[in-house]
Design a protein around this motif. Structure first.
Motif, PDB file in Angstrom:
ATOM      1  N   ARG A  27     -40.017  20.540 -14.792  1.00  0.00           N
ATOM      2  CA  ARG A  27     -39.780  20.633 -13.352  1.00  0.00           C
ATOM      3  C   ARG A  27     -39.411  22.045 -12.969  1.00  0.00           C
ATOM      4  N   MET A  28     -39.913  22.486 -11.840  1.00  0.00           N
ATOM      5  CA  MET A  28     -39.630  23.822 -11.333  1.00  0.00           C
ATOM      6  C   MET A  28     -38.314  23.788 -10.564  1.00  0.00           C
ATOM      7  N   SER A  29     -37.497  24.820 -10.745  1.00  0.00           N
ATOM      8  CA  SER A  29     -36.222  24.879 -10.023  1.00  0.00           C
ATOM      9  C   SER A  29     -36.487  25.108  -8.531  1.00  0.00           C
ATOM     10  N   ARG A  30     -35.490  24.823  -7.720  1.00  0.00           N
ATOM     11  CA  ARG A  30     -35.623  25.059  -6.277  1.00  0.00           C
ATOM     12  C   ARG A  30     -35.881  26.537  -5.998  1.00  0.00           C
ATOM     13  N   GLU A  31     -35.211  27.400  -6.740  1.00  0.00           N
ATOM     14  CA  GLU A  31     -35.383  28.836  -6.538  1.00  0.00           C
ATOM     15  C   GLU A  31     -36.816  29.269  -6.828  1.00  0.00           C
ATOM     16  N   GLN A  32     -37.386  28.732  -7.909  1.00  0.00           N
ATOM     17  CA  GLN A  32     -38.764  29.076  -8.256  1.00  0.00           C
ATOM     18  C   GLN A  32     -39.736  28.561  -7.196  1.00  0.00           C
ATOM     19  N   ARG A  33     -39.508  27.336  -6.714  1.00  0.00           N
ATOM     20  CA  ARG A  33     -40.383  26.791  -5.670  1.00  0.00           C
ATOM     21  C   ARG A  33     -40.270  27.609  -4.389  1.00  0.00           C
ATOM     22  N   ALA A  34     -39.050  27.961  -4.028  1.00  0.00           N
ATOM     23  CA  ALA A  34     -38.840  28.738  -2.802  1.00  0.00           C
ATOM     24  C   ALA A  34     -39.525  30.093  -2.907  1.00  0.00           C
ATOM     25  N   GLN A  36     -42.219  30.823  -4.334  1.00  0.00           N
ATOM     26  CA  GLN A  36     -43.658  30.686  -4.120  1.00  0.00           C
ATOM     27  C   GLN A  36     -44.014  30.779  -2.647  1.00  0.00           C
ATOM     28  N   PHE A  37     -43.088  30.372  -1.803  1.00  0.00           N
ATOM     29  CA  PHE A  37     -43.378  30.319  -0.379  1.00  0.00           C
ATOM     30  C   PHE A  37     -42.673  31.413   0.405  1.00  0.00           C
TER      31      PHE A  37
END
Length: 65
Positions: A27-34, A36-37
């Motif tokens: 699972r990708m962390s919230r920081e990593q997902r954020a 990306q955007f």
């Protein structure tokens, strides 16, 4: 937008299935997902351009005083 009855009728065969979880990818962390955007994150040198613009504005402001 579908109401609950319409959604159940249209997607009832899949709507209650569990969310899939990958066995290959953690699972990708919230920081990593954020990240990306994040706006302009993909623009190489963007931070430098902003810093340069700030410096120009500061110099111009100093000349006016």
């Amino acid at each position: 937008m579908l109401n609950d009855h319409e959604a159940e009728e249209r997607y009832g065969d899949i709507i209650h299935l569990p969310h899939p979880i990958s066995r290959k990818h953690p699972r990708m962390s919230r920081e990593q997902r954020a990240a990306q955007f994040a706006p302009f994150a993909a623009l190489t040198g963007y931070d430098q351009v902003i810093d340069d613009a700030v410096e120009v504005v500061r110099e111009d402001y100093g000349k006016r005083r």
